[in-house]
Scaffold this active site. Structure first.
Site, PDB file in Angstrom:
ATOM      1  N   SER A  36       0.870  -1.128   0.102  1.00  0.00           N
ATOM      2  CA  SER A  36       0.155   0.069   0.008  1.00  0.00           C
ATOM      3  C   SER A  36       0.730   1.249  -0.106  1.00  0.00           C
ATOM      4  CB  SER A  36      -0.796   0.170   1.250  1.00  0.00           C
ATOM      5  OG  SER A  36      -2.140  -0.487   0.817  1.00  0.00           O
TER       6      SER A  36
ATOM      7  N   TYR B 144      -2.425  -2.361 -10.555  1.00  0.00           N
ATOM      8  CA  TYR B 144      -2.404  -2.204  -9.265  1.00  0.00           C
ATOM      9  C   TYR B 144      -1.649  -3.296  -8.659  1.00  0.00           C
ATOM     10  CZ  TYR B 144      -4.288  -2.003  -4.534  1.00  0.00           C
ATOM     11  OH  TYR B 144      -4.516  -1.979  -3.015  1.00  0.00           O
TER      12      TYR B 144
ATOM     13  N   TYR C  88      -4.694   4.311   7.314  1.00  0.00           N
ATOM     14  CA  TYR C  88      -6.253   3.613   7.448  1.00  0.00           C
ATOM     15  C   TYR C  88      -6.927   4.178   8.684  1.00  0.00           C
ATOM     16  CZ  TYR C  88      -2.831   0.378   4.882  1.00  0.00           C
ATOM     17  OH  TYR C  88      -1.814   0.066   4.072  1.00  0.00           O
TER      18      TYR C  88
HETATM   19  N1  GLN Z   1      -1.910  -4.969  -2.268  1.00  0.00           N
HETATM   20  C1  GLN Z   1      -2.506  -4.930  -0.991  1.00  0.00           C
HETATM   21  C2  GLN Z   1      -4.136  -5.071  -1.485  1.00  0.00           C
HETATM   22  O1  GLN Z   1      -4.606  -4.287  -2.112  1.00  0.00           O
HETATM   23  C3  GLN Z   1      -2.227  -3.695  -0.586  1.00  0.00           C
HETATM   24  C4  GLN Z   1      -2.749  -3.487   1.032  1.00  0.00           C
HETATM   25  C5  GLN Z   1      -2.041  -2.917   2.039  1.00  0.00           C
HETATM   26  O2  GLN Z   1      -0.853  -2.842   1.718  1.00  0.00           O
HETATM   27  N2  GLN Z   1      -2.755  -2.407   2.699  1.00  0.00           N
HETATM   28  O3  GLN Z   1      -4.726  -5.531  -0.524  1.00  0.00           O
END
Ligand code: GLN
Length: 612
Positions: free
Chosen positions: A70, A194, A246
């Site tokens: 993320s 992504y 988050y």
């Molecule tokens: N690739 C992960 C996802 O989309 C990234 C999420 C994260 O690092 N919080 O679930």
């Protein structure tokens, strides 16, 4: 760069201490919803901190690679801003913290994802990049992230495949976005891009450099390359502050207080504007999906060193380090007594403020208020020698102040300006072509003061013909000499004429006589660049020869204009008869008085500068 490793860096010691301590914390659980991620060794732990001048402090597994996950969202967002601008990006992605988990499927009332740091917003952002860059989208993202890191980042195929095979929740989110007309391009390509961007491999050191690039307003401090604009760096960091962690984001600002972003791969990136970037790596995550140890590192650094972005140190009053007028402090220019009297009388019409440090918006307000307290001035000199930075808010306020001065009769002068430096070019460029109006720039403060002194002398002198051949009688060294003694010397002195830019004395020459400057100006200089003093007509030079005959000249004397001098060879004085011995006595006494006067002037300068 060569370093003395015997001098330990206190920051390294601090990092080592917290590292050892935090290593003991074994709580948290590695992400397993992407099967490949559950295979990582949970014991790995690395910290790296990149300073804004590009120095890396690091400890533990700081070079161990892991997938960025993320954290990539911040950089993809900055790329989208660079590609289409904030307005376009904002049409499809909001900037509000969601207060929900990273993989939440809830949208804002207008169907936009809350922000680009949660999955929905990030997928929308990557889709936007795909709609512009088509098949080159991933390469573009990889390139910008590599520029942030200062090295080529590669893809972890296994993690990518693992997430691509199992990322059904993200697929669901993407199709909802398509349904909401937020994604207007190929959903599958957007998802693959992504997942790939999340699977780029970085180390804690890379994250530190990437963070430092944001902290340096978009310039990578290691490669010195501009990666994104200042504006976009600020926007990216703003969202990191409000939404980077988050549903822990509110707590994060409250407890740590600098922009950050975490990823389920175990990384956390942080940036403290203008100071450093921080990267941590430790796979076990807490309930919100943030690295347990990484959070602890940020908390400890922030609270121990008081690094919350709202905790600003410094006092606007420190922006003025010296304040004086030209009544008691003057340039290193020798002037005849009559002119010194003029300056003693009218010197208060010019005021000097020496400014220092980082000048912000309120410092300029403070400086202007201090100027307001002064009686009316003809000149205000602001010395910028110790100023390290002028914020753009300060720049605007200063500009407005200069405009108001233009309508009054005060002239403003900036001194100690490094003409070729980028900082000053930027500032004074934006202040307009100042030499046209009432503003002047000088490379050094002494020159600025000298220029103002000359102006005041011209203006307030009752003497009609300034700088035309001076009367020898007014030479300080000849004070109290009888007319007959002066005539006696006059007959023996040699008149010498010099063109402009001629060296009259060279450093190291034998000191064999004294020069009395009758017209023009000369510079006393150790080397050609640096003038120590300027002498005006009516003063003398080479006078030390009187005390130390046969010694070596200590500086060069160069004419600044055409000059005439009377030269008194020392051998004349040697041959003076007993009956005229009074001449030597008077000259020596006058020289002693002159030296005392210079010493007093120096003391007065020191005294006034200390007394701000
Ligand atoms: N690739 C992960 C996802 O989309 C990234 C999420 C994260 O690092 N919080 O679930």
């Amino acid at each position: 760069m060569k370093r003395n490793s015997l001098i330990p860096l206190p920051l390294d010691i601090f990092l080592k201490n917290i590292y050892g301590n935090i290593l003991l914390n074994k709580s948290g659980k590695t992400a397993d919803y992407i099967p490949e991620l559950s295979r990582v060794n949970p014991n790995q732990f690395g910290i790296a901190l990149a300073s804004s001048d590009g120095y890396i402090h690091e400890i533990g597994d700081s070079l161990q690679e892991f997938t960025i996950q993320s954290i990539s969202k911040a950089f993809a967002y900055s790329l989208a801003l660079e590609l289409v601008g904030e307005k376009e990006v904002n049409k499809i992605i909001g900037v509000e913290p969601s207060g929900e988990a990273f993989n939440s499927i809830r949208f804002q009332n207008d169907n936009r994802p809350f922000n680009p740091m949660i999955n929905a917003g990030a997928i929308a952002c990557t889709a936007l990049i795909c709609s512009i860059e088509k098949s080159k989208a991933f390469k573009k993202i990889q390139k910008i992230m590599s520029d942030f890191a200062g090295r080529n980042l590669s893809l972890d195929e296994k993690v990518f495949k693992s997430e691509n095979a199992t990322g059904d929740r993200n697929r669901a989110i993407a199709w909802l976005l398509k349904n909401n007309k937020i994604i207007k391009t190929n959903v599958e390509q957007s998802l693959v891009t992504y997942f790939k961007q999340c699977s780029l491999l970085v180390s804690a050191r890379d994250l530190a450099t990437m963070g430092a690039t944001l902290a340096c307003n978009g310039i990578n401090p290691v490669t010195k390359k501009r990666v994104i604009s200042v504006e976009n760096a600020l926007k990216t960091m703003s969202i990191m502050v409000s939404s980077g962690m988050y549903d822990y984001s509110g707590e994060w600002v409250y407890r740590v207080g600098f922009p950050a972003k975490s990823g389920v791969g175990g990384g956390i990136i942080a940036a403290l504007p203008s100071q450093f970037g921080l990267g941590t790596f430790s796979p076990p995550l807490d309930r919100q999906g943030n690295s347990v140890r990484g959070i602890e590192v940020c908390k400890r650094i922030s609270s121990y060193y008081n690094l919350h972005i709202l905790e600003i140190e410094g006092n606007i009053k420190d922006s003025i380090v010296a304040s004086y007028n030209l009544q008691n402090i003057r340039s290193s220019t020798e002037r005849k007594e009559k002119n010194i009297k003029i300056l003693e009388k009218f010197g208060a019409k010019a005021h000097v403020y020496e400014l220092a440090g980082s000048i912000n918006f309120m410092s300029v307000d403070y400086i202007v208020r201090r100027l307001q307290e002064l009686d009316e001035k003809e000149f205000i000199i602001l010395s910028m020698r110790k100023v390290s930075q002028l914020s753009s808010g300060a720049d605007k306020l200063l500009d407005a102040f200069i405009q108001t001065l233009n309508s009054l009769s005060t002239k403003i002068i900036f001194s100690d300006i490094e003409f070729n430096s980028q900082t000053w070019n930027k500032i004074f460029g934006s202040l307009g072509n100042m030499e046209d109006n009432k503003t002047r720039l000088f490379e050094n403060n002494n020159e600025a003061i000298r220029w103002v002194e000359d102006f005041l002398i011209q203006k307030y002198s009752t003497d009609e013909k300034v700088n035309i051949n001076e009367n020898l009688k007014e030479q300080f060294l000849f004070k109290a000499l009888s007319n007959s003694d002066l005539d006696f010397l006059k007959e023996r002195m040699i008149e010498k004429k010099f063109k402009k830019n001629v060296k009259i004395i060279s450093k190291g020459d034998e000191a064999d006589g004294i020069y009395f400057l009758q017209s023009g100006k000369v510079d006393i200089a150790i080397n050609l660049q640096k003038s120590l003093t300027t002498l005006n007509a009516g003063t003398c030079f080479g006078e030390f020869a009187l005390i130390e005959p046969k010694s070596k000249r200590s500086a060069n004397v160069i004419t600044l204009t055409e000059c005439t001098c009377f030269y008194l060879p020392l051998k004349i004085l040697d041959s003076i008869q007993q009956s005229r011995k009074k001449i030597i006595e008077t000259l020596l006494k006058n020289l002693a008085l002159l030296l005392i006067k210079r010493l007093k002037d120096c003391n007065s300068i020191i005294n006034n500068i200390l007394d701000r």
